[in-house]
Every structure is written in structure tokens, then in C-alpha cells.
Design an enzyme around this catalytic site. Sequence first.
Site, PDB file in Angstrom:
ATOM      1  CE  LYS A   1      -6.455  -2.262   5.683  1.00 38.61           C
ATOM      2  NZ  LYS A   1      -6.473  -0.805   5.874  1.00 38.61           N
TER       3      LYS A   1
ATOM      4  N   GLY B   1       0.736  -4.223   2.534  1.00 38.54           N
ATOM      5  CA  GLY B   1      -0.112  -3.250   3.192  1.00 38.54           C
ATOM      6  C   GLY B   1      -1.584  -3.532   2.925  1.00 38.54           C
ATOM      7  CB  SER B   2      -4.442  -1.218   2.763  1.00 41.11           C
ATOM      8  OG  SER B   2      -4.193  -0.693   4.045  1.00 41.11           O
ATOM      9  CB  VAL B   3      -2.688  -4.628  -1.701  1.00 41.37           C
ATOM     10  CG1 VAL B   3      -3.005  -5.717  -2.723  1.00 41.37           C
ATOM     11  CG2 VAL B   3      -2.359  -3.320  -2.410  1.00 41.37           C
TER      12      VAL B   3
END
Length: 490
Positions: A220, A216-218
Amino acid sequence: MNRPIRRVAIAVGVLMVALLLNLNFVQVVKSDAYRNNQNNKRVILNEYANPRGSIIVQGTPIAESVPTKDELKYLRKYPNGPTYADLTGWYSLVYDKNGLEEAEDGLLSGRDSRLLGSRITDLLTGRTPKGGSISLTLNKAAQQAAFKGLGGRRGAVVALDPRTGALLAAASSPSYDPAVLSSHNLDSIQAAYKKLSRDTDQPLLPRAFQASYPPGSVMKVIVAAAALRAGRKPTTVIPAPTVYDLPDGGTMRNFNGESCGNGKTTTLIAALTISCNTAFGHLGVDVGQPAVEDEANLFGMDGQDFAVPLTVSGSTMGQIGNGSQLAQSSIGQFNVQMTPLQAAMIAAAVENDGTLMQPYVVQQELAPDLSVLKTTETHVLNQVLPSDLDKELQQMMESVVKNGTGTKAQIEGETVGGKTGTADNSDAQGRPLPPHAWFTGYAADPEHPIAVAVVLENAGVRGDESAGGEAAAPLARDVMKAYLDDTSGR
């Protein structure tokens, strides 16, 4: 000599040659097979005739051999077994060895060539030979906080010292007690293994090292690093449409159709702070696939397994075939797969001014008399960013904890940076499941820094970025705080 006697002599000679050949075949060619045959009782008796060395955390054994009164003279014990099972593994009559019991077997069993002098001395003096021991890098307080915080939920926690790469904690849940696989009762061992191996929650899986998840957004954080390397700044204005029309078909939206910034643009730091999907999907495409993949490789996501010395599954961005897939990969979906240890390595590198250290868990290898045979030396793995650019990435991750989705990771008096993540996933039939909740971050304490990653399986609401902040960030905070309190004497 008459003919009948000559024939008998020849026959006897042939038989003698055959006998000698068979003896050589048995003693030389087949010796290892017979020696290692599980049905060879003498081998088992010899293996359990002497105590294995201990696995030690801060002076306390977490695996040790104790004398018995049965035919097998020593029994393997695991104090606080479930807490450390990811690390110790087991030592079993039926199912061989696992974890550090396997990775460090040469030393623990006493067969390591460095212990030859000790074995000769034991032989001459009549003392019982012993195996060597290993002392780990773990911190008891952090490990206990990690295991207790998981509370039986499916997931894992990993903590690292960013400056050295030393593992401070590694826990998975659900866990198991290695002692049930290390008893001297064959029936109970087999029954326990059968139950554990059939459990759909997979308690035998060392999630911290060998379970891979969409991050997921890790992800980013890595895309932000690539953008900084490409010349962006935290204040750079980037596209952040409410709906992003992907380059090769499809669309990307934020949770509940929310807008970032003015609905068209936002700054890079603001996009990371609130975890704006459309901004980072667009950013990954703008920076380009080679730049994003190169940065991911620098952080360790090259798809290659490695050892700490426990085997760690490789993390990877997977195959990316077009711009739409690149956009999805840039927010940690599509084919991206990451282990909890890899997620901790990302935060550790950012805290350490862009320097990624090689993770390790064995601090020292010890002789039977506990004298030091070897102390692990630290090694730089990669420079993920120049230090000046990494300072900007620190600023952005610290904004996430101070002002954004990671506020529940705050620790009074400490500078904390981090990134939440909510990772969509599905079952084997492709049916959507509740998302995994992620948090990776660090406490930049000047004396005792710590980086932590937490993943909780299916702990969030699909598409809701708050899952990582609500579920995973508080656990990461508790592990960091337990470590800081312990090392500072608070």
C-alpha cells in the site's frame, strides 16, 4: 635406408607426433578441467596452503583462516557463525563456496589481479602469501538485535542506511553454523549438509536476500506513492466501501467486515493509517495499472535479480490481467512477490526524501596488509517521488506508527514511520496457512537514520491486519533502537 628401417622410422615419427599432440591436449585444452577436478588432491592442498583473507565487521572478523596441524594448513572459522551466516556463506572442501565467500573469492583467495605485487613480494621474501580482506557495512548492535529478535522463528530482518544504501543488518532464521560445512572432516561435512538441506524449515536459505513473499499491506505504500504522483493528497477523500465489488468479478472486504471512515469514504491518510483494504483496492484501480506498475518499478520491483554483491532475487508485481487482479495486487496479494531487502528499500526511499540508493554490504576491499584497495561509492538507484510529494508520504507513514496499526514501532524521542502487513499465503497443495507478518519502516534520526523490514512467516491470524503490528513491528523497533543507541553512545 632399406624399407623395414624406413617403416620403423615413420612409425616412430607418428608416435612422437601423437605424443606431442596429447601433451598439448592435456596441458592446454584439459588443464583447467584437471586443475579444478575435486579429486585432484594437489589442487586442494594448494588451496589450503595459504590463509584466505578475513570478512570483517567493525574491526572484528566474522570469517577468518586459522593455522592447523593437519595436512590442510588452514581452517576457516566463523565466530558467531549463525548470526552472520546469511552474509558469509561457507567455504567447504565438499560443497565449494557460498555467500560472500563466493562473491568475493578472488580477493579473499589472493587471486585478485590487484594483489599481484603483494604475491611477488611474498615470493621474493619467502613470506606466506595471504588473501585480501573485506570490511562490511554492518552494525554489530543492529545485527545482533535482529538475529536475537528472530529467536528461531522463520523469517528475516534487513536494515539499511537510507542516505547511503549501506546494509546495517541482514539476518535470517532459522540459521546454521557455516563452520560445520567448513571443517576438514569429509564425513562430518556431508552429514551436516544432508541434515541441513533436508530440514523443511530451510536453514540454508538466505531469506533476507533470496526468499520472496506476498507483502500484504506493505504494498500500500507503493500504491499511496502512485496516488500522490497522480494528484491525490493525504486529505483527499477516496472510496472505502465496507464491501468492494471488484471490476471483473469477486468482492473485497476488510478484516471481520469492518468499515473504514463512514463505511463509504475515508481520507487517503486515514486509509493507510488503519490499513483499509477496500480503500486501497479501489485506489489501485482508480489510479490505473500503468501508474501502479511504474511506481513499483521505481521502488525496485522490476523482477530483475541484482547483487550487493550477494545475489538478491528480483521482486515483482507479477502478471496482472484485469481490474480485479489489480485490486488484489494493490493490497499486496495475487502475484505480488517481495524480498525482505526490497521491503527495506521501500522504507529507505521514503525516509530519504524519495531518493532510493543502491544497497551494498562491502564497505572496503583490503590488501593483505589491510591497506585500502577500494572503498564503495554510493549510487542513486531511482527517484521514487519528488521530495515535496515524498514529504506527504512520510506524513502518512508516520501516522501509521503514531495513530494506527504500527504503534508498537514507536521509539521515544524519534520520528518513526512505517507500514504493517499481513499476507495471506498457502502451501504447495493450495491449502491456506496462517499469514506472514510484515513491518517496514524507518527512524528519521537526523544523524543516524535507519530503515528496517521484518517478515515473520505464518505468524499472524488470517485476514487480521494486526499481525504485522503485533509480531513484526516490535522487532523492527528493537533493531532500530539498538542501532540508534549504539551510534549515539546512549
